[in-house]
Design a protein around this motif. Sequence first.
Motif, PDB file in Angstrom:
ATOM      1  N   LYS A   8      17.956  21.929  14.819  1.00 58.66           N
ATOM      2  CA  LYS A   8      19.026  23.107  14.982  1.00 58.66           C
ATOM      3  C   LYS A   8      20.317  22.378  15.529  1.00 58.66           C
ATOM      4  CE  LYS A   8      15.951  26.770  14.258  1.00 58.66           C
ATOM      5  NZ  LYS A   8      16.447  27.325  13.132  1.00 58.66           N
ATOM      6  N   ASP A   9      20.524  21.408  14.681  1.00 59.15           N
ATOM      7  CA  ASP A   9      21.538  20.603  14.915  1.00 59.15           C
ATOM      8  C   ASP A   9      22.561  20.109  13.602  1.00 59.15           C
ATOM      9  OD1 ASP A   9      23.250  18.570  16.820  1.00 59.15           O
ATOM     10  OD2 ASP A   9      22.557  17.377  14.992  1.00 59.15           O
ATOM     11  N   ILE A  10      23.929  20.916  13.554  1.00 57.58           N
ATOM     12  CA  ILE A  10      24.574  20.593  12.694  1.00 57.58           C
ATOM     13  C   ILE A  10      24.799  19.306  11.974  1.00 57.58           C
ATOM     14  CG2 ILE A  10      26.932  21.096  11.804  1.00 57.58           C
ATOM     15  CD1 ILE A  10      25.245  23.689  11.668  1.00 57.58           C
ATOM     16  N   GLN A  11      24.988  18.425  12.897  1.00 53.27           N
ATOM     17  CA  GLN A  11      25.209  16.913  12.474  1.00 53.27           C
ATOM     18  C   GLN A  11      24.038  16.330  11.884  1.00 53.27           C
ATOM     19  OE1 GLN A  11      26.898  15.098  15.915  1.00 53.27           O
ATOM     20  NE2 GLN A  11      28.970  15.311  15.294  1.00 53.27           N
ATOM     21  N   SER A  12      22.852  16.894  12.382  1.00 46.23           N
ATOM     22  CA  SER A  12      21.540  16.317  11.657  1.00 46.23           C
ATOM     23  C   SER A  12      21.416  17.064  10.508  1.00 46.23           C
ATOM     24  CB  SER A  12      20.383  16.493  12.452  1.00 46.23           C
ATOM     25  OG  SER A  12      20.570  15.923  13.817  1.00 46.23           O
ATOM     26  N   PHE A  13      21.672  18.284  10.223  1.00 46.38           N
ATOM     27  CA  PHE A  13      21.911  18.896   9.034  1.00 46.38           C
ATOM     28  C   PHE A  13      22.856  18.233   7.845  1.00 46.38           C
ATOM     29  CE2 PHE A  13      23.839  22.075   6.503  1.00 46.38           C
ATOM     30  CZ  PHE A  13      23.117  22.368   5.476  1.00 46.38           C
ATOM     31  N   GLN A  14      23.943  17.888   8.298  1.00 44.57           N
ATOM     32  CA  GLN A  14      24.905  17.234   7.581  1.00 44.57           C
ATOM     33  C   GLN A  14      24.529  15.880   6.791  1.00 44.57           C
ATOM     34  OE1 GLN A  14      28.408  18.185   9.759  1.00 44.57           O
ATOM     35  NE2 GLN A  14      29.201  19.126   8.210  1.00 44.57           N
ATOM     36  N   ALA A  15      24.079  15.012   8.118  1.00 47.81           N
ATOM     37  CA  ALA A  15      23.302  13.883   7.529  1.00 47.81           C
ATOM     38  C   ALA A  15      22.300  13.773   6.637  1.00 47.81           C
ATOM     39  CB  ALA A  15      22.837  13.115   8.980  1.00 47.81           C
ATOM     40  N   ALA A  16      21.135  14.871   6.947  1.00 52.18           N
ATOM     41  CA  ALA A  16      20.103  14.988   5.960  1.00 52.18           C
ATOM     42  C   ALA A  16      20.619  15.435   4.528  1.00 52.18           C
ATOM     43  CB  ALA A  16      19.118  15.939   6.653  1.00 52.18           C
ATOM     44  N   LEU A  17      21.756  16.343   4.615  1.00 53.54           N
ATOM     45  CA  LEU A  17      22.258  16.913   3.212  1.00 53.54           C
ATOM     46  C   LEU A  17      22.683  15.567   2.394  1.00 53.54           C
ATOM     47  CD1 LEU A  17      22.643  19.118   1.355  1.00 53.54           C
ATOM     48  CD2 LEU A  17      24.757  19.652   2.736  1.00 53.54           C
ATOM     49  N   ASP A  74      29.207   4.960   2.022  1.00 55.29           N
ATOM     50  CA  ASP A  74      29.594   5.847   3.263  1.00 55.29           C
ATOM     51  C   ASP A  74      30.610   6.969   3.061  1.00 55.29           C
ATOM     52  OD1 ASP A  74      30.117   6.902   5.928  1.00 55.29           O
ATOM     53  OD2 ASP A  74      31.837   5.545   6.043  1.00 55.29           O
ATOM     54  N   PRO A  75      29.923   8.064   2.110  1.00 57.11           N
ATOM     55  CA  PRO A  75      30.540   8.932   1.308  1.00 57.11           C
ATOM     56  C   PRO A  75      31.409   9.980   2.364  1.00 57.11           C
ATOM     57  CG  PRO A  75      28.276   9.469   1.679  1.00 57.11           C
ATOM     58  CD  PRO A  75      28.394   8.240   1.938  1.00 57.11           C
ATOM     59  N   LYS A  76      32.366  10.322   2.153  1.00 54.12           N
ATOM     60  CA  LYS A  76      33.509  11.171   2.715  1.00 54.12           C
ATOM     61  C   LYS A  76      33.848  12.378   2.049  1.00 54.12           C
ATOM     62  CE  LYS A  76      33.610   8.286   6.281  1.00 54.12           C
ATOM     63  NZ  LYS A  76      32.786   8.340   7.674  1.00 54.12           N
ATOM     64  N   PRO A  77      34.159  13.171   2.542  1.00 50.15           N
ATOM     65  CA  PRO A  77      34.907  14.544   1.875  1.00 50.15           C
ATOM     66  C   PRO A  77      36.172  14.179   1.223  1.00 50.15           C
ATOM     67  CG  PRO A  77      35.091  15.027   4.004  1.00 50.15           C
ATOM     68  CD  PRO A  77      34.172  13.618   4.066  1.00 50.15           C
ATOM     69  N   TYR A  78      36.535  14.991   0.135  1.00 52.89           N
ATOM     70  CA  TYR A  78      37.527  14.237  -0.849  1.00 52.89           C
ATOM     71  C   TYR A  78      38.423  15.507  -1.146  1.00 52.89           C
ATOM     72  CZ  TYR A  78      34.026  15.602  -4.368  1.00 52.89           C
ATOM     73  OH  TYR A  78      32.954  15.967  -5.083  1.00 52.89           O
ATOM     74  N   ALA A 111      27.028  27.205   5.792  1.00 53.81           N
ATOM     75  CA  ALA A 111      27.407  27.144   4.549  1.00 53.81           C
ATOM     76  C   ALA A 111      28.656  26.391   4.742  1.00 53.81           C
ATOM     77  CB  ALA A 111      28.060  28.540   4.183  1.00 53.81           C
ATOM     78  N   LYS A 112      29.457  26.454   5.710  1.00 56.11           N
ATOM     79  CA  LYS A 112      30.711  25.588   6.029  1.00 56.11           C
ATOM     80  C   LYS A 112      30.172  24.167   6.256  1.00 56.11           C
ATOM     81  CE  LYS A 112      34.607  25.098   9.161  1.00 56.11           C
ATOM     82  NZ  LYS A 112      35.366  25.663  10.240  1.00 56.11           N
ATOM     83  N   ALA A 113      29.172  23.991   7.304  1.00 56.22           N
ATOM     84  CA  ALA A 113      28.716  22.772   7.216  1.00 56.22           C
ATOM     85  C   ALA A 113      28.406  22.151   6.051  1.00 56.22           C
ATOM     86  CB  ALA A 113      27.701  22.685   8.408  1.00 56.22           C
ATOM     87  N   SER A 114      27.593  22.728   5.211  1.00 63.06           N
ATOM     88  CA  SER A 114      27.271  22.113   3.851  1.00 63.06           C
ATOM     89  C   SER A 114      28.386  21.921   2.778  1.00 63.06           C
ATOM     90  CB  SER A 114      26.322  23.158   3.234  1.00 63.06           C
ATOM     91  OG  SER A 114      26.945  24.409   2.432  1.00 63.06           O
ATOM     92  N   ALA A 115      29.423  22.640   2.934  1.00 67.44           N
ATOM     93  CA  ALA A 115      30.852  22.315   2.221  1.00 67.44           C
ATOM     94  C   ALA A 115      31.292  21.147   2.591  1.00 67.44           C
ATOM     95  CB  ALA A 115      31.663  23.670   2.125  1.00 67.44           C
ATOM     96  N   LEU A 116      31.380  21.033   3.772  1.00 72.20           N
ATOM     97  CA  LEU A 116      32.375  19.992   4.452  1.00 72.20           C
ATOM     98  C   LEU A 116      32.160  18.488   4.167  1.00 72.20           C
ATOM     99  CD1 LEU A 116      33.041  21.444   8.130  1.00 72.20           C
ATOM    100  CD2 LEU A 116      34.687  21.132   6.151  1.00 72.20           C
ATOM    101  N   VAL A 117      30.783  18.265   3.752  1.00 69.18           N
ATOM    102  CA  VAL A 117      30.402  16.869   3.658  1.00 69.18           C
ATOM    103  C   VAL A 117      30.833  16.221   2.454  1.00 69.18           C
ATOM    104  CG1 VAL A 117      28.296  17.175   4.755  1.00 69.18           C
ATOM    105  CG2 VAL A 117      28.209  17.476   2.234  1.00 69.18           C
TER     106      VAL A 117
END
Length: 255
Positions: free
Chosen positions: A54-63, A91-95, A123-129
Amino acid sequence: MLGAIIGDIVGSVYEFDNIKTKDFPLFREDCRFTDDTVMTIAVRNALRIYDKEKDIQSFQAALIAEMQRLGRKYADRGYGGRFAKWLWMEDPKPYGSYGNGAAMRVSPVGEYASSLEEALKLAKASALVSHDHPEGIKGAQAAAAAVFLARQEGWGKARIKNFIEGEFYRLDFTLAEIRETYTFDVSCQGSVPQALACFFEGESFEDVIRNCISIGGDCDTTAAIAGSIAEGYYGLPEEIVERARTYLGEIEEEM
C-alpha cells in the motif's frame, strides 16, 4: 484487463489500415497483441506489489521494473520512439509525454481500486513514471475512473458520462460526426475522449470494440481503453475471450 487485451488484439490489424466501418471480421489470422497488452500486464503485476505494501513509491518502482522487463522481453510490439528508449534506460525518468500510452495501460487500476479516490491516485502514479504531462495524467485518470465506475452498481452510462464531462473531457460529438474525418492521433487528448464515446454509444461489449475500429485512428489503443470500460459494464462473452487467448501465447503466463 481482458477487455483491454481483446480490444488491442482486434484493433492491431486496423491501426495502420483504417476501415471506417463496423462490418469486419472481429478476429483475423494476422491479429496479434501489441504494446498495449504488454504494458497493461505490467501495471497489473505492479499492483500485486501495491496490494501488499500500500505504498505509492513501491508501486511506481515495481511498475518501472515490470514495464522494462516485459517491454524488453516483447520488444517488437510497436512501442513509440521515446518510450522504446525509456524501456532500455538504466535510470528511466518521465519525459513530459501526453501520449495515450498512459491511458491504454491503466485499466487494471480501475479494476483493482476500492474507491474512486484510489483509482485516481493510482492512475496518476502509473502515468507519472513516464507520461508526466498534465494531459497524460488526465488521460490515465479519465480511463481509470471510467473503468472503476462502469463496475459499480447504480452508475449507468448517463451518470458516468456526466462525471467524465465534469472532471475531464467534453464529449459533445457523436461517432457519426467524426467517423469520416477522425485521423491517427496518439495523444491522450486526441484519443481518450473518442474511446470514451465509443463506449457510451456501444450496445454490447462487441459493439463497443466495433465502434472503435469504425472511427479509425489509433484504434488498437482506443479499443483497449474502451474495451476495458465495456468489460466492467457488460462483462465479456466467453467465445470472444477464448478466441482472444489463442493470440497470446506465452505472455498469458505473465498475467
